[in-house]
Design an enzyme around this catalytic site. Structure first.
Site, PDB file in Angstrom:
ATOM      1  N   CYS A  86       0.836  -1.205   0.000  1.00  0.00           N
ATOM      2  CA  CYS A  86       0.000   0.000   0.000  1.00  0.00           C
ATOM      3  C   CYS A  86       0.870   1.254   0.000  1.00  0.00           C
ATOM      4  CB  CYS A  86      -0.904  -0.063   1.233  1.00  0.00           C
ATOM      5  SG  CYS A  86      -1.611   1.500   1.757  1.00  0.00           S
ATOM      6  N   CYS A 131       0.197   3.872   2.656  1.00  0.00           N
ATOM      7  CA  CYS A 131       0.671   3.401   3.971  1.00  0.00           C
ATOM      8  C   CYS A 131       2.158   3.717   4.128  1.00  0.00           C
ATOM      9  CB  CYS A 131       0.459   1.894   4.114  1.00  0.00           C
ATOM     10  SG  CYS A 131      -1.263   1.368   4.004  1.00  0.00           S
TER      11      CYS A 131
END
Ligand SMILES: [Zn+2]
Length: 146
Positions: free
Chosen positions: A74, A77
């Site tokens: 991600c 993230c």
């Protein structure tokens, strides 16, 4: 004054040997060490939690907890990671900051209905108190435990 009123009990996994340790966040200056391997326990950075220890850590921690539900693939993230690191560092002793890899720990992610990542959930006294979906800046992280 009761001891309970002052203690900020927390549970954290030793990064070296994996042992779950009970700590007092108000006494971090003593330099807590793992009960098993005696190496230092660092709470000035996000601590990993898993399906296996999530409930023990959350229910055993009286201090506010912030959990970053993330995945390695991600991008947002990863972009948010330095902000989370800084938050954990600056709020050491006040807030326990945790990271949960949603790919490796699907049971916990499913239980909390995580649909988008990053999702950041704040807990107080073992219960979800606030939630933020998507990248969070420092202001959002501070507001989650305000
Ligand atoms: Zn250890």
């Amino acid at each position: 004054m009761s001891e309970h009123a002052q203690s900020k009990a927390a549970v954290a996994r030793c990064a070296f040997c994996g042992k779950l340790n009970r700590l007092d966040l108000s006494r971090l200056r003593d330099g807590p060490k793992c009960a098993e391997c005696h190496r230092p326990i660092r709470l000035d950075r996000p601590v990993k939690v898993t399906d296996a220890d999530f409930d023990t850590v959350i229910s055993g921690t009286e201090a506010p907890v912030v959990v970053d539900f993330y995945a390695d693939w991600c991008g947002p993230c990863r972009m948010m990671a330095p902000t989370l690191d800084e938050f954990a560092h600056d709020r050491t002793g006040e807030v326990l900051v945790l990271k949960l890899d949603t790919e490796a720990n699907r049971a916990t992610a499913a239980r909390f209905g995580i649909r988008g990542i990053p999702t950041i959930i704040a807990f107080r006294a073992g219960k979800e108190s606030r939630r933020h979906v998507g990248m969070a800046d420092r202001r959002v992280l501070d507001a989650l435990v305000a």
